[in-house]
Design an enzyme around this catalytic site. Sequence first.
Site, PDB file in Angstrom:
ATOM      1  N   HIS A 308      -5.741  -6.416  -1.124  1.00 46.80           N
ATOM      2  CA  HIS A 308      -5.094  -5.894  -2.329  1.00 46.80           C
ATOM      3  C   HIS A 308      -5.924  -4.741  -2.853  1.00 46.80           C
ATOM      4  O   HIS A 308      -7.147  -4.775  -2.784  1.00 46.80           O
ATOM      5  CB  HIS A 308      -4.991  -6.992  -3.394  1.00 46.80           C
ATOM      6  CG  HIS A 308      -4.040  -6.660  -4.493  1.00 46.80           C
ATOM      7  ND1 HIS A 308      -4.399  -5.902  -5.573  1.00 46.80           N
ATOM      8  CD2 HIS A 308      -2.729  -6.973  -4.651  1.00 46.80           C
ATOM      9  CE1 HIS A 308      -3.353  -5.767  -6.354  1.00 46.80           C
ATOM     10  NE2 HIS A 308      -2.322  -6.391  -5.826  1.00 46.80           N
ATOM     11  N   ASP A 366       1.933 -12.227  -1.946  1.00 47.79           N
ATOM     12  CA  ASP A 366       3.029 -12.225  -0.979  1.00 47.79           C
ATOM     13  C   ASP A 366       2.819 -13.185   0.178  1.00 47.79           C
ATOM     14  O   ASP A 366       3.730 -13.405   0.964  1.00 47.79           O
ATOM     15  CB  ASP A 366       3.204 -10.814  -0.403  1.00 47.79           C
ATOM     16  CG  ASP A 366       3.735  -9.861  -1.449  1.00 47.79           C
ATOM     17  OD1 ASP A 366       4.662 -10.256  -2.157  1.00 47.79           O
ATOM     18  OD2 ASP A 366       3.209  -8.740  -1.564  1.00 47.79           O
TER      19      ASP A 366
HETATM   20  N1  ACO Z   1      -5.493  -6.559   7.606  1.00 54.84           N
HETATM   21  C1  ACO Z   1      -6.526  -5.984   8.257  1.00 54.84           C
HETATM   22  N2  ACO Z   1      -7.359  -5.080   7.728  1.00 54.84           N
HETATM   23  C2  ACO Z   1      -7.111  -4.702   6.448  1.00 54.84           C
HETATM   24  C3  ACO Z   1      -6.064  -5.236   5.695  1.00 54.84           C
HETATM   25  C4  ACO Z   1      -5.236  -6.207   6.316  1.00 54.84           C
HETATM   26  N3  ACO Z   1      -4.212  -6.760   5.643  1.00 54.84           N
HETATM   27  N4  ACO Z   1      -6.059  -4.686   4.468  1.00 54.84           N
HETATM   28  C5  ACO Z   1      -7.074  -3.811   4.447  1.00 54.84           C
HETATM   29  N5  ACO Z   1      -7.724  -3.829   5.650  1.00 54.84           N
HETATM   30  C6  ACO Z   1      -8.916  -3.054   6.001  1.00 54.84           C
HETATM   31  C7  ACO Z   1      -8.549  -1.598   6.279  1.00 54.84           C
HETATM   32  O1  ACO Z   1      -8.269  -1.401   7.653  1.00 54.84           O
HETATM   33  C8  ACO Z   1      -9.790  -0.885   5.809  1.00 54.84           C
HETATM   34  O2  ACO Z   1     -10.757  -0.989   6.842  1.00 54.84           O
HETATM   35  P1  ACO Z   1     -11.850   0.203   7.048  1.00 54.84           P
HETATM   36  O3  ACO Z   1     -12.613   0.275   5.754  1.00 54.84           O
HETATM   37  O4  ACO Z   1     -12.665  -0.272   8.202  1.00 54.84           O
HETATM   38  O5  ACO Z   1     -11.056   1.440   7.314  1.00 54.84           O
HETATM   39  C9  ACO Z   1     -10.268  -1.717   4.629  1.00 54.84           C
HETATM   40  O6  ACO Z   1      -9.763  -3.044   4.848  1.00 54.84           O
HETATM   41  C10 ACO Z   1      -9.772  -1.221   3.293  1.00 54.84           C
HETATM   42  O7  ACO Z   1      -8.383  -0.957   3.423  1.00 54.84           O
HETATM   43  P2  ACO Z   1      -7.577  -0.004   2.449  1.00 54.84           P
HETATM   44  O8  ACO Z   1      -6.240   0.268   3.046  1.00 54.84           O
HETATM   45  O9  ACO Z   1      -8.435   1.139   2.061  1.00 54.84           O
HETATM   46  O10 ACO Z   1      -7.431  -0.927   1.203  1.00 54.84           O
HETATM   47  P3  ACO Z   1      -6.433  -0.737   0.059  1.00 54.84           P
HETATM   48  O11 ACO Z   1      -7.068  -1.401  -1.095  1.00 54.84           O
HETATM   49  O12 ACO Z   1      -5.999   0.651  -0.105  1.00 54.84           O
HETATM   50  O13 ACO Z   1      -5.154  -1.545   0.592  1.00 54.84           O
HETATM   51  C11 ACO Z   1      -3.333  -2.947   0.806  1.00 54.84           C
HETATM   52  C12 ACO Z   1      -4.523  -2.539  -0.056  1.00 54.84           C
HETATM   53  C13 ACO Z   1      -2.347  -1.790   0.977  1.00 54.84           C
HETATM   54  C14 ACO Z   1      -2.591  -4.068   0.066  1.00 54.84           C
HETATM   55  C15 ACO Z   1      -3.840  -3.422   2.180  1.00 54.84           C
HETATM   56  O14 ACO Z   1      -4.781  -4.474   2.023  1.00 54.84           O
HETATM   57  C16 ACO Z   1      -2.715  -3.855   3.098  1.00 54.84           C
HETATM   58  O15 ACO Z   1      -2.129  -3.009   3.786  1.00 54.84           O
HETATM   59  N6  ACO Z   1      -2.373  -5.183   3.139  1.00 54.84           N
HETATM   60  C17 ACO Z   1      -1.272  -5.646   3.897  1.00 54.84           C
HETATM   61  C18 ACO Z   1       0.041  -5.370   3.144  1.00 54.84           C
HETATM   62  C19 ACO Z   1       0.232  -6.281   1.965  1.00 54.84           C
HETATM   63  O16 ACO Z   1      -0.001  -7.475   2.016  1.00 54.84           O
HETATM   64  N7  ACO Z   1       0.702  -5.698   0.835  1.00 54.84           N
HETATM   65  C20 ACO Z   1       0.980  -6.434  -0.383  1.00 54.84           C
HETATM   66  C21 ACO Z   1       0.098  -5.997  -1.496  1.00 54.84           C
HETATM   67  S1  ACO Z   1       0.348  -7.014  -2.913  1.00 54.84           S
HETATM   68  C22 ACO Z   1       1.699  -6.323  -3.730  1.00 54.84           C
HETATM   69  O17 ACO Z   1       2.014  -5.186  -3.666  1.00 54.84           O
HETATM   70  C23 ACO Z   1       2.504  -7.258  -4.536  1.00 54.84           C
END
Ligand code: ACO
Length: 427
Positions: A308, A366
């Site tokens: 998140h 979610d």
């Molecule tokens: N699975 C694997 N790796 C992940 C995940 C994941 N679900 N989420 C983040 N990471 C990793 C990224 O690859 C990144 O790695 P790096 O630093 O080596 O490049 C690091 O964690 C940080 O990721 P960001 O994308 O910068 O984190 P951000 O805070 O922007 O992303 C997000 C948040 C979009 C929710 C992300 O965690 C994601 O895509 N999750 C899956 C989708 C999801 O569940 N969305 C629902 C969100 S809740 C809502 O809207 C109600």
Amino acid sequence: MSNQFGNFVIGDTATANSLPILKGSIGPDAVDVRSLLDKQGLLTYDPGFRSTASCQSAITYIDGDKGTLLYRGYPIEQLAEHCSFDEVAHLLMHGELPSAEELAGFRKDIRDHNLLHDQVLSFYRGFRRDAHPMAVMVGVVGALSAFYQDAQDYSKDADQQKAAIRLVAKMPAIAAASFTYSIGRPIRHPDNSFDYSSNFLQMMFGKPSEPYIVDPVLTRAIELILILHADHEQNASTSTVRMAASSGANPFACLSAGIATLWGPAHGGANEAVLTMLEEIGSPENIPNIIKRAKDKNDPFRLMGFGHRVYKNYDPRAAIIRDITRKTLAHLGMENSPLMATALELERIALSDEYFINKKLYPNVDFYSGILLRAMGFPSRMFTAVFAVARTVGWVSHWLELKQEGHGIDRPRQLYTGPAQRQFERK
Ligand code: ACO
């Protein structure tokens, strides 16, 4: 209003500009950069708004490190345990939990405005039956801006309140109709003998040929889903609603923009994606492979329902949904659900894996909500629509807050990276 309590100095000694630091009631302080461009000729650069407070707000507070979520100061766990959805709606929209009398008045307002105009119902026939419910909702809610000419002076408190109530009251009917239309069943009207949550369920699942029988466990399950999704401060869809509203746009059109934003898989569409992922995993023995993929930098796959932007701890909403999902599955005789078994094992394995621990990736709201909604009979394509029904309360609360504070138009700037001025020459 926030109070300035210090200064932040930017630039070298010759050009130093002292910027005020603003203090909220809790949470990080904010450097007030409003004078930066005028005084220093500098913009701040923060794509994705990771370090930017776009507004002041007194509605919802999140501490992502601690995993805390407060609506108007009340912890989400307490509201989920003690409140009905309409009490929470009143709290978010008006700042305080309602007295018995206020709640009765609020419920009456909802009942008085929950019907859809007959001409609104005719819009549905213009959509393909296989249209995504969110596509239908974007269209229908936007179209509501062509109605209600009786109360369209949104500088007036009375017209603001009426629009807010209309949106909260009508959204379950709009969402449910997008589903019943898709399966060719007659659209069901609200029935004011039901409460808000049961009414939503009867409009979704009731048949014209038989009376709808309320199942209190399912009503409580949907009520919790609505409460947990009602607001989440300046997320993408709420920020969209606020930005649209900053131009003075019609509130129904602003909400339509919010619905469009919520539809994205990185936002409200994630629980649909979680369910697809769990179905693809199939059973717990396939989990190691999916974890390997999630960790592989060369694979775009992400573990859906994990991570998140704000929570770097367990999302408090996920814990509540996991619990109600277990109870609802047991009530429905689905305690051996393979989807739930896979989800629980996936959570256990991920939370003991260095990759997820180091990156502070925990289940978000979610992760379990799709399993619960599916068990209750919601098709996956309706998951985000349910989220939109809940979040309508948050969107209108932010819209009311913005209208009441007399906010000017939002206009972000940019770091321009295109060509500098050049002379026209035909190729
Ligand atoms: N699975 C694997 N790796 C992940 C995940 C994941 N679900 N989420 C983040 N990471 C990793 C990224 O690859 C990144 O790695 P790096 O630093 O080596 O490049 C690091 O964690 C940080 O990721 P960001 O994308 O910068 O984190 P951000 O805070 O922007 O992303 C997000 C948040 C979009 C929710 C992300 O965690 C994601 O895509 N999750 C899956 C989708 C999801 O569940 N969305 C629902 C969100 S809740 C809502 O809207 C109600």
